[in-house]
Design an enzyme around this catalytic site. Structure first.
Site, short mmCIF file in Angstrom:
data_model
loop_
_atom_site.label_atom_id
_atom_site.label_comp_id
_atom_site.label_asym_id
_atom_site.label_seq_id
_atom_site.Cartn_x
_atom_site.Cartn_y
_atom_site.Cartn_z
N GLU A 1 23.77 81.64 17.67
CA GLU A 1 24.97 81.60 18.71
C GLU A 1 26.20 81.34 18.31
OE1 GLU A 1 24.57 77.50 20.89
OE2 GLU A 1 24.74 78.88 22.67
N LYS B 1 27.91 59.77 28.18
CA LYS B 1 29.17 59.86 27.12
C LYS B 1 29.51 61.20 27.22
CE LYS B 1 29.90 61.07 23.20
NZ LYS B 1 30.94 62.03 22.33
N CYS C 1 26.28 78.19 27.50
CA CYS C 1 24.23 78.22 26.14
C CYS C 1 23.64 79.45 27.10
CB CYS C 1 23.27 77.24 26.39
SG CYS C 1 23.40 76.82 28.13
N GLU D 1 18.66 70.38 26.67
CA GLU D 1 19.70 71.65 27.22
C GLU D 1 20.42 71.68 25.42
OE1 GLU D 1 18.39 72.87 28.86
OE2 GLU D 1 17.87 71.56 30.97
#
Ligand code: NAD
Length: 482
Positions: free
Chosen positions: A381, A177, A285, A251
């Site tokens: 983040e 997906k 990331c 992750e």
């Protein structure tokens, strides 16, 4: 082979391009202009069910191929990817926004994942365990069955390949997906897999937003889940997986520290940290989010960072500038809000900060100094080209700041003293540490997070552990049968 960007993209189920069970199509936009570039199907729960059914149906034939045959087919996928590399890079650059050179590198990474795991397919050995003369005990490593994989929008093609290739090498089938703002390259990859001889049903792609993601992660026909994305979505995925006791590899995000010691090669460190935070417009990331700089070199180092930041030219990814736009409007707003927060909290804006006055989602390289480690721009983040530069007095304080966040994905240390550098590397709470470079590591090296940055490892041989379960077989050799 490559479809036209103006096509209406369908789902890829059981080796075919098929319409969704609803006519409600979604649109993916060009991040450089905000203009639509293609329509794509919005998978419903029924479509996800269909894809999982096709994947389930294909498991037995795929896992019963010999490992050599599976490896050969994966090698052929790598060949197909390379043969279509120019088209794939154009599509990725247009859909995601990244500079063409970076998209080309992602395409090569995708080919490398298939090549690397092709070579591993016939090396997934078990063990024999000594238990005495009257027993033969051995382990075999078996695939889970159907792997459900949820992909983010920052590396749509290479992250898809990163999960699909080891899953297939281990004998699983997959339902992918992709993210709703970058669905195109995963669909093209599925077509290339079919052209390379991957049997129908082994690779399926369902496009759409959150709904098909939820349907996939809560489907009782999915045996293993691989998710890459944000922490809150990772938590939702884990909760859904708990209902069916489905193993997950997560992750998630990062807020990665780059520690610059006073004896570092400052020019090299500034180059690597700028590369670490401005590549892919910071939407990585493992980016170098926080530069932790010794107070004796702080001012000098900021000048070096600013020199790099102002040298970046921005433009549409397909023009191959140094930096492209952010991927979509909502994310652009988030990054702009973070810059505002940094200013309100009292950080000093050294350069950047002001979005470009254009239709696309362009934010220039931005450097904040005088950042307190507790400020939001130092804790959360941002996932954009925004660097927080934080001073420290000694190694103890550097490590306290480095580890004083919820994340633990990557970190880095810059020092000419390798003993000192290794000592610091061992003390950074992160799944990967770079010494005198950034983005070290490759397809062959394990990648993943500590703390809230995730569970499990992708890449390298360790990734295969996520796609294999161990069965122990104990055989009675007693001649009397007892
Ligand atoms: P996101 O969590 O919003 O979305 C990721 C994917 O999950 C998308 O495909 C989305 O449609 C789907 N999704 C959303 N809600 C869902 C739900 N409830 N159930 C199932 N699926 C759902 O993340 P994003 O904004 O696409 O990506 C950015 C984030 O990903 C950043 O935090 C970044 O650090 C992280 N990331 C991590 C890595 C890594 O390897 N550690 C790599 C890339 C991105």
């Amino acid at each position: 082979m490559i479809m036209n960007l103006n096509d209406h993209y369908q789902l890829h189920i059981d080796g075919e391009s098929v319409p969704a069970s609803t006519d409600d199509a979604l649109v993916t936009n060009d991040p450089a202009t905000g203009e639509p570039i293609a329509k794509f199907a919005q998978a419903t729960t029924a479509d996800v069910d269909r894809a999982v059914g096709a994947a389930r149906e294909a498991v037995s034939a795929w896992r019963s191929k010999t490992p050599v045959e599976r490896g050969q087919i994966l090698q052929d996928v790598a060949t197909q990817i390379r043969a279509n590399a120019d088209d794939l890079a154009q599509i990725e650059s247009r859909d995601q926004g990244k500079p063409l050179t970076q998209a080309q590198s992602d395409v090569e990474d995708a080919a490398r994942y298939f090549e690397y795991y092709a070579g591993a397919a016939d090396k997934l050995e078990g063990k024999s365990i000594p238990r005495g003369d009257e027993t033969l005990d051995m382990t075999v490593r078996e695939p889970y069955g159907v792997s459900g994989q949820i992909i983010p929008w920052n590396f749509p093609l290479s992250i898809t390949a990163r999960g699909v290739a080891p899953a297939l090498a281990a004998g699983n089938t997959v339902v992918v997906k992709p993210a709703p703002t970058t669905p195109l390259s995963a669909l093209h990859l599925a077509t290339l897999c079919r052209d390379a001889g991957v049997p129908d049903g082994v690779v399926n792609v369902v496009t759409g937003g959150t709904a098909p993601g939820v349907a996939l992660t809560s489907h009782d026909g999915v045996d293993q889940l691989t998710f890459t994305g944000s922490v809150p979505t990772g938590q939702a995925v884990m909760k859904a997986a708990a209902e069916t006791i489905t193993p997950v590899t997560l992750e998630l995000g990062g807020k990665n520290p780059a520690i610059v010691m006073p004896d570092a090669d400052l020019d090299a460190a500034a180059f690597w940290i700028a590369t670490g935070i401005f590549t892919n417009a910071g939407q990585i990331c493992s980016a170098a989010d926080r530069a932790l700089v010794h107070e004796s070199i702080y001012d000098e180092f900021i000048e070096l960072l600013v020199d790099h930041a102002v040298s970046y030219d921005l433009g549409p990814g397909t023009d191959d500038p140094d930096m492209g736009p952010l991927n979509h409007a909502e994310h652009f707003e988030t990054v702009v809000d973070y810059i505002e927060t940094g200013l309100e909290d009292g950080a000093t804006l050294e350069t950047g900060g002001e979005p470009l006055d254009e239709d696309g989602h362009f934010v220039p390289p931005t450097v904040f100094s005088d950042v307190d480690p507790e400020m939001r721009i130092a804790q959360e983040e941002i996932f954009g080209p925004v660097l927080a530069v934080i001073p420290f007095a000694d190694r103890t304080e550097a490590l306290e700041i480095a580890n004083g966040v919820e994340f633990g994905l990557t970190g880095g240390v810059f020092s000419r003293d390798i003993t000192q550098a290794l000592g610091i590397a061992r003390e950074i709470d992160a799944g990967g540490v770079y010494v005198n470079e950034w983005f070290g590591g490759s397809v062959e090296t394990p990648f993943g997070g500590m703390k809230q940055s995730g569970i499990g490892r992708e890449k390298g041989l360790e990734a295969l552990d996520s796609y294999l379960q161990t069965k122990n077989i104990a055989i009675n050799l007693d001649e009397d049968g007892h």
